[in-house]
Scaffold this motif. Structure first.
Motif, mmCIF file in Angstrom:
data_model
loop_
_atom_site.group_PDB
_atom_site.id
_atom_site.type_symbol
_atom_site.label_atom_id
_atom_site.label_comp_id
_atom_site.label_asym_id
_atom_site.label_seq_id
_atom_site.Cartn_x
_atom_site.Cartn_y
_atom_site.Cartn_z
ATOM 1 N N GLY A 80 0.810 -1.201 0.000
ATOM 2 C CA GLY A 80 0.000 0.000 0.000
ATOM 3 C C GLY A 80 0.850 1.260 0.000
ATOM 4 N N VAL A 81 0.196 2.380 0.240
ATOM 5 C CA VAL A 81 0.859 3.677 0.176
ATOM 6 C C VAL A 81 0.633 4.418 1.475
ATOM 7 C CG1 VAL A 81 0.894 5.899 -1.004
ATOM 8 C CG2 VAL A 81 0.558 3.819 -2.320
ATOM 9 N N GLY A 82 1.678 5.051 2.007
ATOM 10 C CA GLY A 82 1.545 5.867 3.197
ATOM 11 C C GLY A 82 1.837 7.312 2.868
ATOM 12 N N ALA A 83 1.199 8.248 3.587
ATOM 13 C CA ALA A 83 1.339 9.663 3.273
ATOM 14 C C ALA A 83 2.418 10.356 4.081
ATOM 15 C CB ALA A 83 0.006 10.376 3.505
ATOM 16 N N VAL A 84 2.701 9.883 5.280
ATOM 17 C CA VAL A 84 3.548 10.643 6.187
ATOM 18 C C VAL A 84 5.008 10.640 5.781
ATOM 19 C CG1 VAL A 84 4.293 10.891 8.573
ATOM 20 C CG2 VAL A 84 1.946 10.246 8.066
ATOM 21 N N SER A 85 5.535 9.482 5.412
ATOM 22 C CA SER A 85 6.951 9.401 5.072
ATOM 23 C C SER A 85 7.337 10.353 3.932
ATOM 24 C CB SER A 85 7.317 7.956 4.713
ATOM 25 O OG SER A 85 8.675 7.857 4.381
ATOM 26 N N PRO A 86 6.581 10.412 2.808
ATOM 27 C CA PRO A 86 6.930 11.367 1.752
ATOM 28 C C PRO A 86 6.882 12.817 2.217
ATOM 29 C CG PRO A 86 5.470 9.686 0.895
ATOM 30 C CD PRO A 86 5.489 9.516 2.387
ATOM 31 N N VAL A 87 5.934 13.142 3.103
ATOM 32 C CA VAL A 87 5.837 14.512 3.610
ATOM 33 C C VAL A 87 7.098 14.885 4.370
ATOM 34 C CG1 VAL A 87 4.645 16.022 5.244
ATOM 35 C CG2 VAL A 87 3.323 14.567 3.720
ATOM 36 N N LEU A 88 7.503 14.021 5.299
ATOM 37 C CA LEU A 88 8.690 14.308 6.090
ATOM 38 C C LEU A 88 9.937 14.339 5.214
ATOM 39 C CD1 LEU A 88 8.074 12.217 9.340
ATOM 40 C CD2 LEU A 88 7.387 14.557 8.802
ATOM 41 N N GLY A 89 9.964 13.481 4.203
ATOM 42 C CA GLY A 89 11.103 13.471 3.298
ATOM 43 C C GLY A 89 11.252 14.773 2.532
ATOM 44 N N LEU A 90 10.133 15.329 2.049
ATOM 45 C CA LEU A 90 10.189 16.588 1.310
ATOM 46 C C LEU A 90 10.606 17.744 2.221
ATOM 47 C CD1 LEU A 90 7.054 16.452 -1.038
ATOM 48 C CD2 LEU A 90 9.464 16.292 -1.690
ATOM 49 N N VAL A 91 10.111 17.742 3.456
ATOM 50 C CA VAL A 91 10.488 18.803 4.402
ATOM 51 C C VAL A 91 11.985 18.750 4.674
ATOM 52 C CG1 VAL A 91 10.239 19.621 6.766
ATOM 53 C CG2 VAL A 91 8.218 18.950 5.464
ATOM 54 N N LYS A 92 12.501 17.567 4.929
ATOM 55 C CA LYS A 92 13.928 17.420 5.191
ATOM 56 C C LYS A 92 14.756 17.879 3.996
ATOM 57 C CE LYS A 92 17.219 14.023 7.005
ATOM 58 N NZ LYS A 92 18.199 13.936 5.903
ATOM 59 N N GLN A 93 14.297 17.513 2.796
ATOM 60 C CA GLN A 93 15.006 17.914 1.584
ATOM 61 C C GLN A 93 15.044 19.429 1.447
ATOM 62 O OE1 GLN A 93 13.562 16.044 -2.018
ATOM 63 N NE2 GLN A 93 14.240 17.734 -3.315
ATOM 64 N N ALA A 94 13.943 20.094 1.780
ATOM 65 C CA ALA A 94 13.872 21.547 1.636
ATOM 66 C C ALA A 94 14.923 22.247 2.484
ATOM 67 C CB ALA A 94 12.475 22.030 2.024
ATOM 68 N N TYR A 95 15.113 21.800 3.709
ATOM 69 C CA TYR A 95 16.074 22.451 4.596
ATOM 70 C C TYR A 95 17.510 22.047 4.289
ATOM 71 C CZ TYR A 95 12.349 24.300 7.558
ATOM 72 O OH TYR A 95 11.259 24.994 8.026
ATOM 73 N N ALA A 122 8.866 29.138 0.383
ATOM 74 C CA ALA A 122 8.869 29.000 1.838
ATOM 75 C C ALA A 122 9.204 30.311 2.538
ATOM 76 C CB ALA A 122 9.870 27.934 2.264
ATOM 77 N N THR A 123 8.740 30.405 3.789
ATOM 78 C CA THR A 123 9.170 31.459 4.707
ATOM 79 C C THR A 123 9.851 30.760 5.875
ATOM 80 O OG1 THR A 123 7.325 32.905 4.107
ATOM 81 C CG2 THR A 123 8.439 33.343 6.208
ATOM 82 N N LEU A 124 11.173 30.907 5.969
ATOM 83 C CA LEU A 124 11.960 30.228 6.987
ATOM 84 C C LEU A 124 12.587 31.242 7.943
ATOM 85 C CD1 LEU A 124 13.913 27.555 4.854
ATOM 86 C CD2 LEU A 124 11.582 27.453 5.752
ATOM 87 N N HIS A 125 12.825 30.787 9.178
ATOM 88 C CA HIS A 125 13.485 31.620 10.176
ATOM 89 C C HIS A 125 14.920 31.190 10.413
ATOM 90 C CE1 HIS A 125 9.170 32.215 10.869
ATOM 91 N NE2 HIS A 125 9.491 33.366 11.393
ATOM 92 N N ASN A 126 15.267 29.995 9.961
ATOM 93 C CA ASN A 126 16.619 29.467 10.102
ATOM 94 C C ASN A 126 16.860 28.560 8.913
ATOM 95 O OD1 ASN A 126 18.877 27.781 10.772
ATOM 96 N ND2 ASN A 126 18.533 28.148 12.953
ATOM 97 N N GLN A 127 17.922 28.809 8.159
ATOM 98 C CA GLN A 127 18.141 28.044 6.939
ATOM 99 C C GLN A 127 18.536 26.605 7.201
ATOM 100 O OE1 GLN A 127 21.453 30.456 5.384
ATOM 101 N NE2 GLN A 127 22.760 28.641 5.526
ATOM 102 N N ASN A 128 18.931 26.278 8.437
ATOM 103 C CA ASN A 128 19.460 24.948 8.724
ATOM 104 C C ASN A 128 18.472 23.995 9.378
ATOM 105 O OD1 ASN A 128 22.154 25.562 7.810
ATOM 106 N ND2 ASN A 128 22.391 26.787 9.679
ATOM 107 N N THR A 129 17.427 24.531 9.997
ATOM 108 C CA THR A 129 16.521 23.642 10.726
ATOM 109 C C THR A 129 15.147 24.258 10.883
ATOM 110 O OG1 THR A 129 16.341 22.229 12.686
ATOM 111 C CG2 THR A 129 17.081 24.503 13.036
ATOM 112 N N LEU A 130 14.199 23.458 11.308
ATOM 113 C CA LEU A 130 12.822 23.903 11.492
ATOM 114 C C LEU A 130 12.705 24.889 12.648
ATOM 115 C CD1 LEU A 130 11.367 20.326 11.211
ATOM 116 C CD2 LEU A 130 10.730 22.169 9.658
#
Length: 334
Positions: A80-95, A122-130
């Protein structure tokens, strides 16, 4: 995969396994079905109903089973397919790859590891982390990462940040995500999502994490080999779980309504009776759920040789029919 990030760790192990918001926009011409009047469950349909309830949860909790891969480097590949892992992967890639550029306010188009691209605004407050208050809008174009191909739009706002989940193995964060015709395809199976999902995770080490996934309404359209086989709207849904090494435990509760091959229109409630436990085998080694319909119910319990499906004609817990399909037969029933 290295244990360098708690976000990555949780993402690989986590979302739609057997567990899957408010005001989420549906696809064109597809209004979410509300799970109000429950459907009756016929004895002959009990295995299909149980399988369909399990499949509805995989949109959110199967992602949970893929969490271990990021935490421990162990690849877990349930069906099957899960939604959470791709979401977290894209967020990590962005930073990790685009933080500096995004800090300037420029929209960035980034190549994906397996082909395709993702556009990030994106609007970020720190380029290295969330950081609290960060917002990201990502649009995927055949973006392939970790075996999943993504298309569509995903918007995320960040809150509840503690520690550094991007660059360390500990920390906490809450991601409020909204899907807009966001499709995730793995092999011949794909889900297109519309709606909202809140993902909260706390990692206490490189191998230990807890997570909570919830939302008001999530419309998932499932396709196999290009043909639509089911549309499911999950409402008031929640999944709570934990990861320890390569073991993931999840428990879910939600209402689901829609249309599925072999069942037609349906409306049920689904709830875990015992947490589903998944390891590197790909399918749960323990757990049970109950699907409640109008005056009837069916439970699915993991057993040594597959899944025991118990039907209660009056929904009072008295079992009037039992079958024990193999995992492959159980999953294909939906």
């Amino acid at each position: 995969m290295k244990n360098t990030s708690s976000l990555a760790a949780v993402g690989c192990v986590l979302v739609l396994s057997a567990c899957g918001g408010g005001g989420g926009s549906g696809g064109a011409g597809s209004a979410p079905v509300q799970a109000s009047a429950l459907s009756s469950i016929a004895a002959a349909d009990a295995p299909k109903v149980a399988s369909n309830g399990y499949a509805a949860g995989t949109v959110i909790s199967q992602s949970s089973t893929s969490l271990t891969g990021v935490v421990t480097g162990v690849t877990v590949a349930p069906p099957g397919v899960g939604a959470v892992s791709p979401v977290l992967g894209l967020v990590k890639q962005a930073y990790e790859r685009n933080g500096a550029g995004l800090m300037t306010g420029v929209t960035i188009s980034d190549s994906c590891a397996g082909g395709g691209t993702v556009t990030i605004d994106a609007t970020l407050h720190n380029q290295n982390t969330l950081s609290d208050g960060d917002t990201l809008t990502m649009t995927a174009f055949n973006c392939t990462e970790d075996g999943s191909t993504m298309n569509g739009k995903l918007s995320i706002s960040v809150s509840g940040v503690s520690g550094d989940v991007i660059n360390s193995t500990t920390g906490a964060v809450t991601l409020d995500a909204r899907f807009n015709d966001f499709s995730i395809a793995t092999g011949s199976t794909a889900d297109t999502l519309n709606g909202d999902m809140k993902i909260s995770l706390t990692a206490t080490s490189g191998v230990d994490a807890t997570f909570a996934i919830s939302g008001a309404s999530l419309l998932a359209t499932e396709q196999r080999s290009g043909a639509t086989v089911a549309t499911r709207t999950l409402t008031a849904y929640s999944v709570n779980g934990n990861v320890h090494g390569s073991t993931v435990s999840t428990a879910a509760s939600f209402s689901v309504a829609g249309n599925a091959n072999g069942l037609g229109q349906f409306s049920y409630t689904v709830k875990s009776l015992q947490p589903f436990v998944t390891t590197t085998t790909g399918v749960p080694t323990a757990g049970s759920l109950i699907v409640n319909g109008a005056g009837s119910s069916v439970t699915a319990t993991v057993v040594a040789n597959g899944v025991r499906v118990d039907y209660s004609a009056k929904g009072d817990g008295v079992v009037t029919q039992t079958s024990t399909p193999s995992w492959s037969d159980f999953l294909s029933a939906s």
